[in-house]
Design a protein around this motif. Structure first.
Motif, PDB file in Angstrom:
ATOM      1  N   UNK A 188      39.572  22.613  -4.318  1.00 13.47           N
ATOM      2  CA  UNK A 188      39.239  21.329  -3.722  1.00 13.47           C
ATOM      3  C   UNK A 188      39.606  21.250  -2.257  1.00 13.47           C
ATOM      4  N   UNK A 189      40.782  21.743  -1.886  1.00 17.94           N
ATOM      5  CA  UNK A 189      41.193  21.633  -0.488  1.00 17.94           C
ATOM      6  C   UNK A 189      40.305  22.472   0.415  1.00 17.94           C
ATOM      7  N   UNK A 190      39.888  23.613  -0.044  1.00 17.33           N
ATOM      8  CA  UNK A 190      38.986  24.443   0.752  1.00 17.33           C
ATOM      9  C   UNK A 190      37.627  23.758   0.875  1.00 17.33           C
ATOM     10  N   UNK A 191      37.140  23.172  -0.217  1.00 15.45           N
ATOM     11  CA  UNK A 191      35.859  22.465  -0.176  1.00 15.45           C
ATOM     12  C   UNK A 191      35.912  21.289   0.794  1.00 15.45           C
ATOM     13  N   UNK A 192      36.995  20.527   0.760  1.00 18.25           N
ATOM     14  CA  UNK A 192      37.143  19.391   1.672  1.00 18.25           C
ATOM     15  C   UNK A 192      37.235  19.883   3.118  1.00 18.25           C
ATOM     16  N   UNK A 193      37.956  20.968   3.345  1.00 16.71           N
ATOM     17  CA  UNK A 193      38.076  21.531   4.696  1.00 16.71           C
ATOM     18  C   UNK A 193      36.723  21.983   5.226  1.00 16.71           C
ATOM     19  N   UNK A 194      35.914  22.572   4.379  1.00 22.87           N
ATOM     20  CA  UNK A 194      34.599  23.039   4.808  1.00 22.87           C
ATOM     21  C   UNK A 194      33.686  21.856   5.122  1.00 22.87           C
ATOM     22  N   UNK A 195      33.785  20.790   4.346  1.00 18.03           N
ATOM     23  CA  UNK A 195      33.001  19.591   4.656  1.00 18.03           C
ATOM     24  C   UNK A 195      33.390  19.067   6.030  1.00 18.03           C
ATOM     25  N   UNK A 196      34.683  19.016   6.311  1.00 13.05           N
ATOM     26  CA  UNK A 196      35.154  18.544   7.612  1.00 13.05           C
ATOM     27  C   UNK A 196      34.660  19.468   8.727  1.00 13.05           C
ATOM     28  N   UNK A 197      34.730  20.789   8.508  1.00 18.67           N
ATOM     29  CA  UNK A 197      34.260  21.736   9.517  1.00 18.67           C
ATOM     30  C   UNK A 197      32.762  21.613   9.751  1.00 18.67           C
ATOM     31  N   UNK A 198      31.986  21.407   8.697  1.00 21.22           N
ATOM     32  CA  UNK A 198      30.541  21.274   8.871  1.00 21.22           C
ATOM     33  C   UNK A 198      30.184  19.963   9.574  1.00 21.22           C
ATOM     34  N   UNK A 199      30.906  18.905   9.291  1.00 19.56           N
ATOM     35  CA  UNK A 199      30.677  17.646  10.014  1.00 19.56           C
ATOM     36  C   UNK A 199      31.032  17.817  11.484  1.00 19.56           C
ATOM     37  N   UNK A 200      32.149  18.503  11.744  1.00 18.59           N
ATOM     38  CA  UNK A 200      32.538  18.750  13.138  1.00 18.59           C
ATOM     39  C   UNK A 200      31.500  19.619  13.841  1.00 18.59           C
ATOM     40  N   UNK A 201      30.966  20.626  13.159  1.00 17.43           N
ATOM     41  CA  UNK A 201      29.937  21.480  13.758  1.00 17.43           C
ATOM     42  C   UNK A 201      28.677  20.674  14.042  1.00 17.43           C
ATOM     43  N   UNK A 202      28.332  19.756  13.166  1.00 12.18           N
ATOM     44  CA  UNK A 202      27.174  18.893  13.406  1.00 12.18           C
ATOM     45  C   UNK A 202      27.377  17.984  14.602  1.00 12.18           C
ATOM     46  N   UNK A 203      28.597  17.467  14.760  1.00 10.88           N
ATOM     47  CA  UNK A 203      28.888  16.615  15.906  1.00 10.88           C
ATOM     48  C   UNK A 203      28.884  17.407  17.214  1.00 10.88           C
ATOM     49  N   UNK A 204      29.398  18.629  17.168  1.00  8.36           N
ATOM     50  CA  UNK A 204      29.377  19.486  18.357  1.00  8.36           C
ATOM     51  C   UNK A 204      27.935  19.842  18.718  1.00  8.36           C
ATOM     52  N   UNK A 205      27.088  20.073  17.713  1.00  6.49           N
ATOM     53  CA  UNK A 205      25.696  20.438  17.969  1.00  6.49           C
ATOM     54  C   UNK A 205      24.935  19.291  18.631  1.00  6.49           C
ATOM     55  N   UNK A 206      25.380  18.062  18.457  1.00  9.14           N
ATOM     56  CA  UNK A 206      24.710  16.907  19.080  1.00  9.14           C
ATOM     57  C   UNK A 206      25.033  16.774  20.574  1.00  9.14           C
ATOM     58  N   UNK A 207      26.136  17.358  21.004  1.00  7.54           N
ATOM     59  CA  UNK A 207      26.518  17.256  22.416  1.00  7.54           C
ATOM     60  C   UNK A 207      25.554  18.045  23.288  1.00  7.54           C
ATOM     61  N   UNK A 208      25.344  17.582  24.506  1.00  6.42           N
ATOM     62  CA  UNK A 208      24.444  18.265  25.435  1.00  6.42           C
ATOM     63  C   UNK A 208      25.017  19.636  25.807  1.00  6.42           C
ATOM     64  N   UNK A 209      24.221  20.658  25.632  1.00  6.45           N
ATOM     65  CA  UNK A 209      24.624  22.010  26.003  1.00  6.45           C
ATOM     66  C   UNK A 209      25.416  22.741  24.926  1.00  6.45           C
ATOM     67  N   UNK A 210      25.756  22.085  23.834  1.00  2.00           N
ATOM     68  CA  UNK A 210      26.537  22.721  22.777  1.00  2.00           C
ATOM     69  C   UNK A 210      25.763  22.847  21.461  1.00  2.00           C
ATOM     70  N   UNK A 211      24.459  22.645  21.491  1.00  2.00           N
ATOM     71  CA  UNK A 211      23.649  22.685  20.272  1.00  2.00           C
ATOM     72  C   UNK A 211      23.700  24.029  19.570  1.00  2.00           C
ATOM     73  N   UNK A 212      23.598  25.092  20.339  1.00  2.00           N
ATOM     74  CA  UNK A 212      23.602  26.436  19.747  1.00  2.00           C
ATOM     75  C   UNK A 212      24.994  26.774  19.215  1.00  2.00           C
TER      76      UNK A 212
END
Length: 162
Positions: free
Chosen positions: A45-69
């Motif tokens: 469970x803790x690994x699954x929750x951590x991965x959800x947090x990491x994927x949400x963070x990656x999605x937020x970073x991808x929305x920033x200008x110049x950081x999509x890739x």
């Protein structure tokens, strides 16, 4: 050929070895595509929750200008780590919980690995357990209610005695 790790439960195997687990040491496509679901299926469970947090963070970073890739590559990297190392993490998690690594078997598929492992187990002593039998007592007196009832259909006489 795939190597399979054979793990037995903390209390030892049950009679039919239903708790014995075989973990294939190979890449997991489900862990690549849906890493948090894969870890949730394996009750990490803790690994699954951590991965959800990491994927949400990656999605937020991808929305920033110049950081999509960079955000997209980070999300894909999390999936690749889960795909390549997920089964190893499950095995380490089980060993930390008290499971015992019994064997490593190299086979083409799971059924062959199970057959190879279970054929090498020593035969258990199949002595039947003796069940205690009741002692049937006959009455000393002759006649009366329930005299020599062989089927035991009447457990008590009319006066409530046995």
């Amino acid at each position: 050929m795939t190597s399979y790790l054979v793990l037995e439960a903390p209390g030892g195997p049950d009679r039919d070895h239903r708790t014995t687990r075989f973990i294939a040491d190979r890449f997991s496509w489900l862990a690549l595509l849906f890493p948090w679901v894969w870890f949730a299926i394996h009750r990490m469970w803790w690994v699954a929750i951590s991965i959800v947090v990491l994927q949400i963070a990656a999605g937020q970073v991808a929305r920033l200008d110049g950081f999509g890739i960079i955000g997209t590559l980070f999300a894909i990297a999390v999936g690749f780590v889960a795909g390549f190392e997920g089964r190893n993490m499950v095995q380490r998690h089980l060993i930390a919980k008290g499971w015992t690594l019994k064997d490593v078997i190299v086979a083409h598929d799971l059924s062959t690995a199970e057959e190879m492992y279970f054929s090498n187990l020593p035969e258990q002593d199949q002595t039947p357990t003796l069940v205690s039998q009741p002692e049937w007592k006959t009455r000393d007196r002759v006649g009366g209610f329930m005299t020599n009832d062989p089927a035991g259909s009447f457990q008590f006489d009319l006066n409530g005695r046995r």
